[in-house]
Enzyme design. Structure first.
Site, short mmCIF file in Angstrom:
data_model
loop_
_atom_site.label_atom_id
_atom_site.label_comp_id
_atom_site.label_asym_id
_atom_site.label_seq_id
_atom_site.Cartn_x
_atom_site.Cartn_y
_atom_site.Cartn_z
N GLU A 140 32.20 83.10 58.76
CA GLU A 140 31.55 84.05 57.74
C GLU A 140 31.29 85.35 58.66
O GLU A 140 31.08 85.53 59.59
CB GLU A 140 30.14 83.51 57.57
CG GLU A 140 30.07 82.45 56.59
CD GLU A 140 30.07 82.77 55.12
OE1 GLU A 140 30.15 83.99 54.74
OE2 GLU A 140 30.16 81.60 54.20
N HIS A 178 38.35 82.80 51.46
CA HIS A 178 37.81 81.54 50.49
C HIS A 178 38.16 81.98 48.95
O HIS A 178 38.39 81.21 48.39
CB HIS A 178 36.24 81.71 50.65
CG HIS A 178 35.34 80.98 49.81
ND1 HIS A 178 33.98 81.06 49.79
CD2 HIS A 178 35.58 79.64 49.64
CE1 HIS A 178 33.60 79.84 49.36
NE2 HIS A 178 34.48 79.06 48.91
N ASP A 188 35.77 86.48 48.12
CA ASP A 188 35.37 86.78 49.62
C ASP A 188 36.63 86.28 50.45
O ASP A 188 37.14 85.19 50.00
CB ASP A 188 34.21 86.20 50.18
CG ASP A 188 34.05 84.70 50.13
OD1 ASP A 188 34.23 84.19 49.17
OD2 ASP A 188 33.66 84.27 51.26
#
Ligand SMILES: [Zn+2]
Length: 272
Positions: A140, A178, A188
């Site tokens: 992330e 993703h 994203d």
């Protein structure tokens, strides 16, 4: 003297708590990891009760190691700060997590052992792989989804990716986003994400349209499927492809013009 010691202990405890806001959740992590270690030690390994095959005996082989991740999935958090993300990933009710969080200042936070399964991909598909969480590392990037990524953040990401590639021998084409594996649900990382820069370093594919001639009757959806995309929602899939490979045009329409078809054809050839 004794009271001094008490004071000192109290100070250390308070300081420790301030420094370690996640000591309680770290304890939960250790407990859960221990439970999984127990499962790994079971001989034979446990089967669901009503699916148990007729095993007549256990003979432990001497030749094995751990299963390895074979994909890296990149995300943006769509949150305001790393602190918010750390909270999200340490609350049981959110049911989401990732292996790594890379903050805007370039700091890298490891949240789960690479050999364990993070909950970052959700319902997703790439090629015939329908359980992306089992075979991937989730990374992330702290980013609100509307702004460019910070150079120091991308630098840290590149170093992390290099480590993971060497450690697990991850193929070039298996560094994806993703939005690529869940085109109808996720966007994203955003069109700001520098996929071309990553591909230049061997993380993910990039195109070369020099001399490319798109054949007569070229089927764009079939090409996207060969690349790995789930094409059930064709509009979302083309959007996802554009966001990744043609970011400058990712907000306009969902058709592919002749130049864009060349790009897709080139990527398809590199995927085969
Ligand atoms: Zn995501």
């Amino acid at each position: 003297m004794f009271s001094h010691l008490i004071l000192l202990l109290a100070a250390v405890t308070i300081y420790g708590c301030a420094q370690q806001p996640y000591s309680a959740t770290n304890k939960v992590y250790r407990k859960q990891a221990k439970q999984y270690a127990k499962i790994l030690k079971q001989q034979p390994s446990p089967f669901p009760v009503n699916e148990a095959p007729a095993v007549s005996g256990w003979i432990g082989t001497t030749n094995f190691n751990m299963r390895k991740p074979n994909y890296v999935i990149i995300h943006h958090t769509a949150q305001g700060s790393c602190d918010t993300t750390f909270r999200t990933f340490t609350l049981t009710r959110t049911q989401v997590s990732a292996h790594y969080v890379v903050c805007r200042d370039g700091s890298v936070h490891h949240m789960l052992n690479d050999y364990l399964r993070a909950w970052h991909a959700g319902l997703s598909k790439w090629g015939n792989v329908t359980d992306m969480n089992s075979g991937s590392i989730g990374i992330e990037l702290d980013n609100d989804g509307l702004s460019p990524f910070q150079p120091q953040q991308i630098n840290s990401l590149l170093i992390l990716l290099d480590t993971l590639r060497h450690r697990y021998n991850i193929p070039t084409a298996n560094f994806i986003g993703h939005g690529d594996i869940a085109p109808s649900r996720k966007v994203d990382p955003s069109a700001y994400f520098p996929w071309q820069e990553l591909a230049g370093k061997g993380f993910g594919l990039w195109y070369d349209t020099t001399g490319v001639i798109v054949p007569e009757g070229f089927n764009a959806l079939q090409a996207l499927r060969i690349v790995g995309y789930d094409t059930r929602d064709s509009t979302a899939t083309i959007k996802a492809f554009k966001r990744h490979f043609i970011p400058a045009d990712s907000t306009t329409g969902t058709n592919l013009d002749e130049e864009e078809k060349k790009i897709l054809f080139s990527i398809m050839q590199k995927s085969e």
